[in-house]
Scaffold this active site. Structure first.
Site, PDB file in Angstrom:
ATOM      1  N   ASP A  72       6.118  -2.101  -0.474  1.00 26.93           N
ATOM      2  CA  ASP A  72       5.390  -1.005  -1.124  1.00 26.93           C
ATOM      3  C   ASP A  72       5.414   0.250  -0.258  1.00 26.93           C
ATOM      4  O   ASP A  72       5.797   0.203   0.907  1.00 26.93           O
ATOM      5  CB  ASP A  72       3.962  -1.414  -1.517  1.00 26.93           C
ATOM      6  CG  ASP A  72       3.242  -2.184  -0.419  1.00 26.93           C
ATOM      7  OD1 ASP A  72       3.678  -2.127   0.745  1.00 26.93           O
ATOM      8  OD2 ASP A  72       2.244  -2.853  -0.731  1.00 26.93           O
ATOM      9  N   ASN A 141      -9.007  -6.995  -2.955  1.00 24.73           N
ATOM     10  CA  ASN A 141      -9.253  -7.086  -4.403  1.00 24.73           C
ATOM     11  C   ASN A 141      -8.220  -8.003  -5.077  1.00 24.73           C
ATOM     12  O   ASN A 141      -8.050  -7.954  -6.282  1.00 24.73           O
ATOM     13  CB  ASN A 141      -9.200  -5.690  -5.033  1.00 24.73           C
ATOM     14  CG  ASN A 141      -7.848  -5.013  -4.788  1.00 24.73           C
ATOM     15  OD1 ASN A 141      -6.999  -5.549  -4.087  1.00 24.73           O
ATOM     16  ND2 ASN A 141      -7.667  -3.841  -5.367  1.00 24.73           N
ATOM     17  N   HIS A 143      -4.973  -7.837  -4.656  1.00 27.36           N
ATOM     18  CA  HIS A 143      -3.662  -7.229  -4.924  1.00 27.36           C
ATOM     19  C   HIS A 143      -2.556  -7.901  -4.107  1.00 27.36           C
ATOM     20  O   HIS A 143      -2.781  -8.430  -3.017  1.00 27.36           O
ATOM     21  CB  HIS A 143      -3.670  -5.700  -4.740  1.00 27.36           C
ATOM     22  CG  HIS A 143      -3.768  -5.199  -3.332  1.00 27.36           C
ATOM     23  ND1 HIS A 143      -4.346  -3.985  -3.025  1.00 27.36           N
ATOM     24  CD2 HIS A 143      -3.364  -5.699  -2.142  1.00 27.36           C
ATOM     25  CE1 HIS A 143      -4.276  -3.780  -1.723  1.00 27.36           C
ATOM     26  NE2 HIS A 143      -3.690  -4.820  -1.163  1.00 27.36           N
ATOM     27  N   GLU A 148      -2.306  -3.687  -8.401  1.00 29.68           N
ATOM     28  CA  GLU A 148      -3.758  -3.642  -8.406  1.00 29.68           C
ATOM     29  C   GLU A 148      -4.313  -4.332  -9.655  1.00 29.68           C
ATOM     30  O   GLU A 148      -3.636  -4.397 -10.681  1.00 29.68           O
ATOM     31  CB  GLU A 148      -4.209  -2.170  -8.431  1.00 29.68           C
ATOM     32  CG  GLU A 148      -3.717  -1.339  -7.250  1.00 29.68           C
ATOM     33  CD  GLU A 148      -4.552  -1.524  -5.992  1.00 29.68           C
ATOM     34  OE1 GLU A 148      -4.928  -2.657  -5.685  1.00 29.68           O
ATOM     35  OE2 GLU A 148      -4.817  -0.505  -5.333  1.00 29.68           O
TER      36      GLU A 148
HETATM   37  C1  F6R Z   1       1.072  -4.207   2.577  1.00 31.15           C
HETATM   38  C2  F6R Z   1       0.581  -4.664   1.281  1.00 31.15           C
HETATM   39  C3  F6R Z   1      -0.824  -5.093   1.034  1.00 31.15           C
HETATM   40  C4  F6R Z   1      -1.426  -5.916   2.168  1.00 31.15           C
HETATM   41  C5  F6R Z   1      -2.863  -6.339   1.846  1.00 31.15           C
HETATM   42  C6  F6R Z   1      -3.503  -7.070   3.008  1.00 31.15           C
HETATM   43  O1  F6R Z   1       2.467  -3.879   2.477  1.00 31.15           O
HETATM   44  O2  F6R Z   1       1.329  -4.676   0.375  1.00 31.15           O
HETATM   45  O3  F6R Z   1      -0.836  -5.834  -0.159  1.00 31.15           O
HETATM   46  O4  F6R Z   1      -0.618  -7.028   2.404  1.00 31.15           O
HETATM   47  O5  F6R Z   1      -3.630  -5.233   1.500  1.00 31.15           O
HETATM   48  O6  F6R Z   1      -3.563  -6.214   4.113  1.00 31.15           O
HETATM   49  P1  F6R Z   1      -4.008  -6.716   5.539  1.00 31.15           P
HETATM   50  O7  F6R Z   1      -2.995  -7.730   5.962  1.00 31.15           O
HETATM   51  O8  F6R Z   1      -4.002  -5.507   6.422  1.00 31.15           O
HETATM   52  O9  F6R Z   1      -5.368  -7.338   5.383  1.00 31.15           O
END
Ligand code: F6R
Length: 245
Positions: A72, A141, A143, A148
């Site tokens: 992303d 959440n 995702h 989302e």
């Molecule tokens: C990052 C991404 C997000 C994270 C998620 C968890 O490229 O796509 O989906 O993997 O928000 O983030 P952390 O690991 O920082 O808790």
């Protein structure tokens, strides 16, 4: 035929999670040196990436034929912006593993034609014969990437508005919510759910409730990660804090 099983592995702590995640990724690359792999940014996989880099330094791992896909990107940021997720991916995993740029498929948040860039990304996934492994983190959440809630499991790679929860959770990366771009590009759930394997890494007590909803709850758009229950060869690797023991 594909096996549909969510394999749940609970390990003691973050160190063990990083080692087990690196084992899984290294085993795949050994079995299939030209594997196509999606790599999440975020904090959770950082230990896993460090562990892989260690193994490469020791001469135990060769990723020179693997192909890596960005998961992303924030919209509107060039690769040199300090908040670029491509930059994050480069610093945390591509450079430490010495991955040549030619083996990386970017998701360019600064492309002049975003829709064309998203279509090109999905075409690159198809041209690679699909994804062998998606390394993913779990959003607060639910995702996956920036898919989302409420999420459509058939969604292609696309641009979208970030939810308030994601903006707040991303604020810790960049020093405040005002620093977080409001729009992003994400590999679509259709790409992620079609992967031949998925590694979801989850660490910390703050992920406890959303992890339980991901693996034990109903499969619903409000918890995008719950769609993994219907995907192929999913490994959920969590530490005890995240699982809630
Ligand atoms: C990052 C991404 C997000 C994270 C998620 C968890 O490229 O796509 O989906 O993997 O928000 O983030 P952390 O690991 O920082 O808790």
């Amino acid at each position: 035929m594909r096996e549909r099983i969510v394999q749940l592995t609970i390990v003691d702590d973050y160190e063990a999670l990083s080692r087990a995640g690196a084992d899984l990724m290294a085993d795949l690359i050994e079995a299939r040196p030209d594997a196509s792999i999606i790599l999440a940014t975020g904090e959770t996989p950082l230990g896993l990436y460090r562990e892989l880099a260690e193994r490469r330094r020791r001469g135990e791992l060769d990723v020179s034929r693997a192909r890596f896909f960005q998961l992303d990107a924030y919209m509107g940021l060039g690769p040199d912006d300090r908040r670029s997720l491509y930059g994050w991916m480069k610093r945390s995993v591509l450079d430490p593993l010495d991955v040549p740029e030619a083996n990386v498929v970017r998701l360019p948040g600064d492309a002049p034609d975003i829709q064309a860039a998203c279509r090109a990304y999905d075409a690159a996934v198809r041209a690679a014969g699909g994804i062998d492994l998606a390394v993913l983190g779990l959003g607060p959440n639910g995702h996956l990437g920036f898919n989302e809630p409420p999420a459509d499991p058939a969604s292609p790679t696309r641009a979208l508005d970030l939810t308030e929860e994601s903006i707040v959770s991303n604020a810790r990366y960049w020093g405040g919510r005002d620093e977080v771009p409001r729009r992003a590009l994400t590999a679509g759930l259709s790409v992620l759910l079609a992967a031949r394997g998925t590694l979801l890494v989850v660490s910390g007590a703050h992920k406890n409730a959303i992890l339980r909803r991901t693996v034990e709850g109903p499969i619903i758009p409000d918890v995008p990660a719950s769609y993994l229950q219907g995907a192929a060869n999913v490994t959920v690797l969590a530490d005890k804090a995240a699982w809630g023991e």
